[in-house]
Every structure is written in C-alpha cells, then in structure tokens.
Design a protein around this motif. Sequence first.
Motif, PDB file in Angstrom:
ATOM      1  N   ASP A  88       0.855  -1.186   0.000  1.00 10.24           N
ATOM      2  CA  ASP A  88       0.000   0.000   0.000  1.00 10.24           C
ATOM      3  C   ASP A  88       0.888   1.232   0.000  1.00 10.24           C
ATOM      4  O   ASP A  88       1.850   1.307   0.775  1.00 10.24           O
ATOM      5  N   VAL A  89       0.578   2.173  -0.876  1.00  4.57           N
ATOM      6  CA  VAL A  89       1.313   3.435  -0.933  1.00  4.57           C
ATOM      7  C   VAL A  89       0.345   4.531  -0.514  1.00  4.57           C
ATOM      8  O   VAL A  89      -0.710   4.696  -1.119  1.00  4.57           O
ATOM      9  N   ARG A  90       0.681   5.251   0.557  1.00  7.30           N
ATOM     10  CA  ARG A  90      -0.226   6.296   1.042  1.00  7.30           C
ATOM     11  C   ARG A  90       0.549   7.515   1.490  1.00  7.30           C
ATOM     12  O   ARG A  90       1.761   7.475   1.650  1.00  7.30           O
ATOM     13  N   ARG A  91      -0.179   8.591   1.683  1.00  6.28           N
ATOM     14  CA  ARG A  91       0.412   9.822   2.199  1.00  6.28           C
ATOM     15  C   ARG A  91      -0.595  10.475   3.123  1.00  6.28           C
ATOM     16  O   ARG A  91      -1.776  10.570   2.804  1.00  6.28           O
ATOM     17  N   GLU A  92      -0.108  10.917   4.264  1.00  6.89           N
ATOM     18  CA  GLU A  92      -0.948  11.688   5.183  1.00  6.89           C
ATOM     19  C   GLU A  92      -1.096  13.104   4.627  1.00  6.89           C
ATOM     20  O   GLU A  92      -0.512  13.446   3.613  1.00  6.89           O
ATOM     21  N   THR A  93      -1.870  13.926   5.297  1.00 10.32           N
ATOM     22  CA  THR A  93      -2.169  15.276   4.807  1.00 10.32           C
ATOM     23  C   THR A  93      -0.927  16.017   4.361  1.00 10.32           C
ATOM     24  O   THR A  93      -0.914  16.666   3.331  1.00 10.32           O
TER      25      THR A  93
END
Length: 117
Positions: A88-93
């Motif tokens: 999973d590739v994600r970014r917070e705000t």
Amino acid sequence: MERAEQVAHETEPWATDSHSLKGWKSNQSVLDRLVAETGGELLTASVHVPDERGVGLLGTVEVMMVGHASDGWLADDEVSYQVCVRFDVRRETSGPREITPAPIDCPPGVPATRAPQ
C-alpha cells in the motif's frame, strides 16, 4: 516477508516526497518500482489517486515473490516457495509517501512451491 519489508524500506526514500515535483515520479511509477525491486511477478496494480500531490491511499500493488527455505543441512535441500504481498502506498495530509507491505493469500492456481530455476 522479510524481503518485502526490505523492498518497502529501500523504495520509500526514492518515493519520498513529490510536493516539490522536481524529479519525483508518479504514483504509478512507484508501483512499477516496487514490482521491479521485488523481482517478482505483478498480480494486480491500482492507482487510486493519480495526483502526485494527493493524500490518503495513493495506490496498491500485489506481487508474487519467490522465497527460499532449507529443508535440511544440505544446500540441495533448499525449497523455493511463493510469497504473495500487497504494498500500500499512502500519504498523510502533509508528508512523504509511505509504503507498507502485507502478506496476502496467493491466487488460486498458484502452486505453493516452485521448481528450482
């Protein structure tokens, strides 16, 4: 699974932050890099947020990798087995992309072990 964690750790700095947009790659290229770095076979890939500045779950990729284990004292007893992993590739705000590997069940029809190459 150790290899998957190593790949995620090594790819993360490369995919760190696209906020400057100077040479950082698209979310799709991060997924492509994960497949290449694992040396595995692509099962599925999906870019959820094409915007390089996006936040949340940016993309997922599932890869079938080959693991190795020894059945005995001799190297000839080594067994190759299939390991299926989702990244999973994600970014917070605000912040860099984060890459998280998780083991998944291999699709039906994928043998548990494979013959030596």
